[in-house]
Scaffold this active site. Sequence first.
Site, PDB file in Angstrom:
ATOM      1  N   PHE A   1       0.860  -1.174   0.000  1.00  0.00           N
ATOM      2  CA  PHE A   1       0.000   0.000   0.000  1.00  0.00           C
ATOM      3  C   PHE A   1       0.899   1.227   0.000  1.00  0.00           C
ATOM      4  CE2 PHE A   1      -2.309   3.540   1.801  1.00  0.00           C
ATOM      5  CZ  PHE A   1      -3.434   3.537   1.007  1.00  0.00           C
TER       6      PHE A   1
ATOM      7  N   ASP B   1       9.582   2.966   1.633  1.00  0.00           N
ATOM      8  CA  ASP B   1       8.395   3.746   1.957  1.00  0.00           C
ATOM      9  C   ASP B   1       8.193   3.676   3.470  1.00  0.00           C
ATOM     10  OD1 ASP B   1       5.866   4.704   2.497  1.00  0.00           O
ATOM     11  OD2 ASP B   1       4.912   3.777   0.766  1.00  0.00           O
TER      12      ASP B   1
ATOM     13  N   LYS C   1       3.075  11.510   6.672  1.00  0.00           N
ATOM     14  CA  LYS C   1       2.264  11.328   7.877  1.00  0.00           C
ATOM     15  C   LYS C   1       2.854  12.036   9.095  1.00  0.00           C
ATOM     16  CE  LYS C   1      -0.289   7.277   6.329  1.00  0.00           C
ATOM     17  NZ  LYS C   1      -1.492   8.027   5.956  1.00  0.00           N
TER      18      LYS C   1
END
Length: 402
Positions: free
Chosen positions: A141, A226, A255
């Site tokens: 994801f 990531d 984030k």
Amino acid sequence: MSTTAEALRSAEAHSAHNYHPLPVVVASAEGAWMTDVEGRRFLDMLAGYSALNFGHGNRRLLDAAKAQLERVTLTSRAFHHDRFADFCSELAALCGKEMVLPMNTGAEAVETAVKTARKWGYEVKGVPDGQAKIVVAANNFHGRTTTIVSFSTDHEARDHYGPYTPGFEIVPYGDLTALAAAVTANTVAVLLEPIQGEAGVLVPPPGYFQGVRELTRERNVLFMADEIQSGLGRTGKTFACEHEDVVPDVYILGKALGGGVVPVSAVVADRDVLGVFRPGEHGSTFGGNPLACAVALEVIAMLRSGEHQQRAAELGDHLHRELNLLVGGGAVTAVRGRGLWAGVDIDPAHGTGREISERLMERGVLVKDTHGSTIRIAPPLVISKEDLDWGLDQLREVLAAG
């Protein structure tokens, strides 16, 4: 102020249904706790998928944002501003790299990393134009833009958004042999999550990332990590790659970099990688804006002390000890994760992940499901041990009730 029922009806009527949120309407929050429109308190055990690593309303971050709001919030990259250079230099130093390319969201950072790898492949490695390949992992994801869903194996994220962007090879996560077989002369990068969060907090086999690092170095391929969910303290280290003493060529961050205040993301690498860009070839109006840089600088300063990483490591050990005691008792079949991050597989006989999440919500604990009967637990790193234990008690009672 609307009641919960009124707010839910309005949202149902007027917002696109691209999410399926739990039926709670948050009005305020502080630390690890949120309060809804009717005054009920809930323990946040999700932390905005790691965007709220430092908790809701963190005073240091709010003060940094307020001070910057009074000065200047946006210049665009048409001009320099007085927080930009410090942000880039401090983030580069935190990562042990030389250059930073700031963006806003995690998906933008991943898109930027894809463009970076392709450009590097053509201009530095010498891959024929239009032939670049990037190897990714199944069940990944990385976001939901058109290019990113092109290499997703999640049908909900991918189906009916074609035609899809070519140039990606998908291999099983954690399978070094399959990865090695997929790397060819035209491969420019390997893009992986150190821990696959959306897939259920999947941790790769020991030594996997060391093998990835060795393979990519031998084959002259960029290793891009990531760390959008796993990085910046979540796993008990600044970066999850540190658990295997691995340093990738490219960090992809987001984030928590914005402290739960503003969206901030970045691609961080050395000059021989990010130096491929020239003016006009990539950009973002809001990327690296003064407000974002001010907040991110405070985040970097907080991480530099190491206290949040240590807290995540210590509380994470406690979290996993307690959760693993539930395995084999009939309700929990497996627990995975690192630091203050866990994926808990529930026996389907006890309910789906959604049903367990709803039962926990009724007891004042907020988590979120993923992939059937798995729930994710990822509280803010500032949560107290007492609150964490209370949340775990509610999980035990939900599972005991069947």
